[in-house]
Design a protein around this motif. Structure first.
Motif, PDB file in Angstrom:
ATOM      1  N   GLU B 120       0.820  -1.296  -0.191  1.00  0.00           N
ATOM      2  CA  GLU B 120      -0.086   0.070   0.106  1.00  0.00           C
ATOM      3  C   GLU B 120       0.801   1.245   0.114  1.00  0.00           C
ATOM      4  OE1 GLU B 120      -2.735   0.265   3.322  1.00  0.00           O
ATOM      5  OE2 GLU B 120      -3.666  -1.806   2.679  1.00  0.00           O
ATOM      6  N   ARG B 121       1.807   1.444   0.746  1.00  0.00           N
ATOM      7  CA  ARG B 121       2.795   2.447   0.933  1.00  0.00           C
ATOM      8  C   ARG B 121       3.627   2.696  -0.251  1.00  0.00           C
ATOM      9  NH1 ARG B 121       4.649   2.340   7.441  1.00  0.00           N
ATOM     10  NH2 ARG B 121       6.084   3.952   6.790  1.00  0.00           N
ATOM     11  N   VAL B 122       3.819   1.742  -0.711  1.00  0.00           N
ATOM     12  CA  VAL B 122       4.772   1.648  -2.203  1.00  0.00           C
ATOM     13  C   VAL B 122       3.911   2.378  -3.420  1.00  0.00           C
ATOM     14  CG1 VAL B 122       5.896   0.496  -3.829  1.00  0.00           C
ATOM     15  CG2 VAL B 122       6.494   0.151  -1.618  1.00  0.00           C
ATOM     16  N   ALA B 123       2.758   1.749  -3.175  1.00  0.00           N
ATOM     17  CA  ALA B 123       1.687   2.191  -4.350  1.00  0.00           C
ATOM     18  C   ALA B 123       1.322   3.780  -4.284  1.00  0.00           C
ATOM     19  CB  ALA B 123       0.489   1.345  -4.264  1.00  0.00           C
ATOM     20  N   LYS B 124       1.215   4.223  -2.887  1.00  0.00           N
ATOM     21  CA  LYS B 124       0.829   5.466  -2.623  1.00  0.00           C
ATOM     22  C   LYS B 124       1.888   6.419  -2.986  1.00  0.00           C
ATOM     23  CE  LYS B 124      -0.729   8.723   1.078  1.00  0.00           C
ATOM     24  NZ  LYS B 124      -0.370   8.744   2.317  1.00  0.00           N
ATOM     25  N   ALA B 125       3.120   6.061  -2.518  1.00  0.00           N
ATOM     26  CA  ALA B 125       4.492   6.998  -2.893  1.00  0.00           C
ATOM     27  C   ALA B 125       4.602   6.845  -4.505  1.00  0.00           C
ATOM     28  CB  ALA B 125       5.715   6.281  -2.330  1.00  0.00           C
ATOM     29  N   MET B 126       4.396   5.746  -4.923  1.00  0.00           N
ATOM     30  CA  MET B 126       4.727   5.983  -6.689  1.00  0.00           C
ATOM     31  C   MET B 126       3.382   6.910  -7.287  1.00  0.00           C
ATOM     32  SD  MET B 126       7.246   4.154  -7.396  1.00  0.00           S
ATOM     33  CE  MET B 126       7.235   3.064  -8.976  1.00  0.00           C
ATOM     34  N   GLU B 127       2.166   6.733  -6.632  1.00  0.00           N
ATOM     35  CA  GLU B 127       1.271   7.611  -7.156  1.00  0.00           C
ATOM     36  C   GLU B 127       1.540   9.086  -6.821  1.00  0.00           C
ATOM     37  OE1 GLU B 127      -2.413   6.558  -5.600  1.00  0.00           O
ATOM     38  OE2 GLU B 127      -3.409   8.279  -6.480  1.00  0.00           O
ATOM     39  N   LEU B 128       1.938   9.230  -5.875  1.00  0.00           N
ATOM     40  CA  LEU B 128       2.568  10.807  -5.385  1.00  0.00           C
ATOM     41  C   LEU B 128       3.324  11.436  -6.557  1.00  0.00           C
ATOM     42  CD1 LEU B 128       2.764  10.723  -1.592  1.00  0.00           C
ATOM     43  CD2 LEU B 128       1.121  12.160  -2.907  1.00  0.00           C
ATOM     44  N   VAL B 129       4.299  10.698  -7.079  1.00  0.00           N
ATOM     45  CA  VAL B 129       5.442  11.212  -7.726  1.00  0.00           C
ATOM     46  C   VAL B 129       5.235  10.710  -9.335  1.00  0.00           C
ATOM     47  CG1 VAL B 129       7.104  10.771  -5.995  1.00  0.00           C
ATOM     48  CG2 VAL B 129       6.871   9.007  -7.652  1.00  0.00           C
ATOM     49  N   GLY B 130       3.692  10.209  -9.589  1.00  0.00           N
ATOM     50  CA  GLY B 130       3.258  10.252 -10.891  1.00  0.00           C
ATOM     51  C   GLY B 130       4.033   8.857 -11.538  1.00  0.00           C
ATOM     52  N   MET B 131       4.452   7.975 -10.932  1.00  0.00           N
ATOM     53  CA  MET B 131       5.202   7.021 -11.580  1.00  0.00           C
ATOM     54  C   MET B 131       4.462   5.466 -11.475  1.00  0.00           C
ATOM     55  SD  MET B 131       8.039   7.612 -12.907  1.00  0.00           S
ATOM     56  CE  MET B 131       9.069   6.408 -12.925  1.00  0.00           C
ATOM     57  N   THR B 132       3.342   5.530 -11.120  1.00  0.00           N
ATOM     58  CA  THR B 132       2.615   4.331 -10.989  1.00  0.00           C
ATOM     59  C   THR B 132       2.785   3.339 -12.440  1.00  0.00           C
ATOM     60  OG1 THR B 132       1.197   5.181  -9.663  1.00  0.00           O
ATOM     61  CG2 THR B 132       0.434   2.988 -10.568  1.00  0.00           C
ATOM     62  N   HIS B 133       2.747   3.933 -13.691  1.00  0.00           N
ATOM     63  CA  HIS B 133       2.683   3.309 -14.885  1.00  0.00           C
ATOM     64  C   HIS B 133       4.067   2.688 -15.028  1.00  0.00           C
ATOM     65  CE1 HIS B 133       4.562   7.115 -15.458  1.00  0.00           C
ATOM     66  NE2 HIS B 133       4.789   6.936 -16.737  1.00  0.00           N
ATOM     67  N   ARG B 134       5.194   3.035 -14.417  1.00  0.00           N
ATOM     68  CA  ARG B 134       6.490   2.584 -14.519  1.00  0.00           C
ATOM     69  C   ARG B 134       6.893   1.658 -13.377  1.00  0.00           C
ATOM     70  NH1 ARG B 134       9.101   2.823 -19.066  1.00  0.00           N
ATOM     71  NH2 ARG B 134      10.796   4.278 -18.805  1.00  0.00           N
ATOM     72  N   LYS B 135       6.063   1.224 -12.527  1.00  0.00           N
ATOM     73  CA  LYS B 135       6.470   0.871 -11.138  1.00  0.00           C
ATOM     74  C   LYS B 135       7.516  -0.618 -11.651  1.00  0.00           C
ATOM     75  CE  LYS B 135       2.173  -1.633 -10.418  1.00  0.00           C
ATOM     76  NZ  LYS B 135       1.023  -1.684  -9.577  1.00  0.00           N
ATOM     77  N   ASN B 136       6.973  -1.365 -12.405  1.00  0.00           N
ATOM     78  CA  ASN B 136       7.370  -2.634 -12.646  1.00  0.00           C
ATOM     79  C   ASN B 136       8.912  -2.639 -13.462  1.00  0.00           C
ATOM     80  OD1 ASN B 136       5.882  -3.920 -11.004  1.00  0.00           O
ATOM     81  ND2 ASN B 136       4.246  -4.040 -12.611  1.00  0.00           N
ATOM     82  N   HIS B 137       9.093  -1.425 -13.970  1.00  0.00           N
ATOM     83  CA  HIS B 137      10.361  -1.268 -14.885  1.00  0.00           C
ATOM     84  C   HIS B 137      11.844  -1.227 -13.906  1.00  0.00           C
ATOM     85  CE1 HIS B 137       8.414  -0.056 -18.688  1.00  0.00           C
ATOM     86  NE2 HIS B 137       7.306  -0.216 -17.742  1.00  0.00           N
TER      87      HIS B 137
END
Lengths: 182, 233
Positions: B120-137
């Motif tokens: 949850e915390r990783v998803a939230k942090a990735m969302e805050l910086v606009g990087m959700t779409h690149r999370k598995n790269h």
């Protein structure tokens, strides 16, 4: 901003509104692109509108408003468009302004014994420049957030930002020179 | 709040010693975004490293909230760093073969955060910086700007009370730099995290509430840009 350039800034803004624009909104538009860069005096703006109307470069129509006083809607005329185009295509004539004449004079006239005062003056001036830069930054962020069409505004903001950067670099070079001489 | 009281720090000894800080006095209120600027070697990064607990002062006090960092053991400082301080570096410091999300999860793993909470915390942090779409790269497939976003997400994953950024735009082009500083400013405004940014560039400094200039190991100028608490040196 010189009277000559104000004339074309006003003409340009009005020309960009096919449906015409009323005085109050024009004032707002001027503020949106002017703010810190042109010191805009509203009296001067309204006098300029009268002059342009008399010169046949603007047409004015009264818009009837229910329950409120009528308001004037300005549109550019063919004559105004022609003058604006002529001006837009002519090369820029205005001489480049020397950097901060007043500070240069003070730095010149303060002797080498006044190093502390020179440093104080540099700090004060840097504070002024950084505050100005912060205003430009706030303005850019505010306009971007408001979804304003940034095409024209961005050019003005970039220019203002670059000028402040140059002023700050110039101050730093004076400072470095003083340190070398000390 | 962060405070420096009469802080001195010297590196080396004898003829080659360098006095990095010579009596720094500074208070940064909670929630403020403050830029530290100054010429190379002026002591600005040393200040950041002191707040991070990566260095100890020779004399004087550095405080974070109500804790005096100079009085803490190195174990306690490590804990504080892992739980309260998000650090963003010029060269990102990501592990290249881990994915963006795995990099962000690292500080949470050190804290043995439960798996579902970590997600949850990783998803939230990735969302805050606009990087959700690149999370598995993998990190090494990202652009400089994207890597810095991931580094910021990693700093945010622990919900820090302070973010320290040492030349966060120093390795980026001007467009990516503007996006990164805009992101740091937005996070400061939205989640109220106290942010200290070391930068050379006055334009990035101008995004802050305040610019503190450091020269020869001392605070020489203190400029309030938004009317929040800051005096003049």
């Amino acid at each position: 901003m010189s009277i000559g350039n104000l004339r074309y800034a006003v003409l340009g803004l009005i020309a960009s509104k096919n449906e015409g624009i009323h005085g109050y909104r024009l004032r707002g538009e001027c503020e949106a692109i002017a703010d810190d860069f042109w010191s805009l005096n509203y009296g001067r703006l309204y006098r300029m509108l009268d002059e342009l109307e008399k010169a046949g470069e603007l047409s004015v129509e009264d818009e009837i408003q229910r329950g409120r006083p009528n308001r004037k809607v300005y549109r550019i005329t063919q004559n105004g468009k022609q003058n604006l185009d002529d001006w837009l295509l002519a090369p820029v004539r205005e001489d480049a302004q020397p950097l901060r004449d007043e500070l240069i004079l003070k730095l010149l006239f303060l002797g080498s014994d006044d190093t502390d005062r020179v440093y104080t003056m540099i700090k004060q001036q840097r504070s002024i420049y950084l505050t100005r830069l912060a205003r430009i930054t706030r303005r850019r962020r505010r306009l971007e957030k408001a979804g304003v069409d940034m095409r024209a505004t961005e050019i003005i903001l970039d220019g203002a930002e670059m000028r402040v950067r140059a002023d700050l670099s110039w101050l730093e070079s004076i400072e470095r020179r003083l340190i070398r001489q000390a | 709040m962060i405070s420096f009281e009469a802080v001195h720090k010297t590196f080396g000894r004898g003829a080659t010693h360098v006095e990095a800080l010579r009596g720094v006095e500074l208070e940064i209120p909670k929630g403020q975004m403050c830029a530290i600027m100054g010429p190379s070697g002026s002591g600005k990064s040393t200040m950041l490293h002191l707040v991070a607990g990566l260095l100890q002062p020779d004399s004087g006090r550095v405080r974070l909230a109500d804790r005096e960092l100079s009085a803490m053991s190195s174990d306690d400082l490590s804990l504080l760093r892992r739980r309260e301080i998000g650090i963003v570096f010029q060269f990102f410091n990501l592990l290249p073969y881990l994915t963006a999300a795995e990099n962000v999860a690292l500080p949470l793993r050190l804290e043995a955060v439960a798996h579902h909470e970590e997600r949850e915390r990783v998803a939230k942090a990735m969302e805050l910086v606009g990087m959700t779409h690149r999370k598995n790269h993998p990190a090494n497939s990202l652009s400089g700007g994207e890597m810095q976003r991931v580094a910021i997400a990693r700093a945010l994953a622990i919900s820090p009370s302070v973010v320290l950024a040492d030349e966060p735009t120093g390795n980026l082009d001007s467009i990516a730099s503007r996006q990164i500083i805009e992101l740091l400013r937005g996070l400061n405004e939205d989640i109220g995290v106290t942010t200290l940014v070391v930068t050379h560039d006055p334009v990035w400094g101008s995004f802050c509430d305040r610019i503190v200039r450091v020269s020869d190991g001392k605070v020489t100028e203190d400029i309030a840009l938004t009317g929040t608490a800051a005096g003049r040196a």
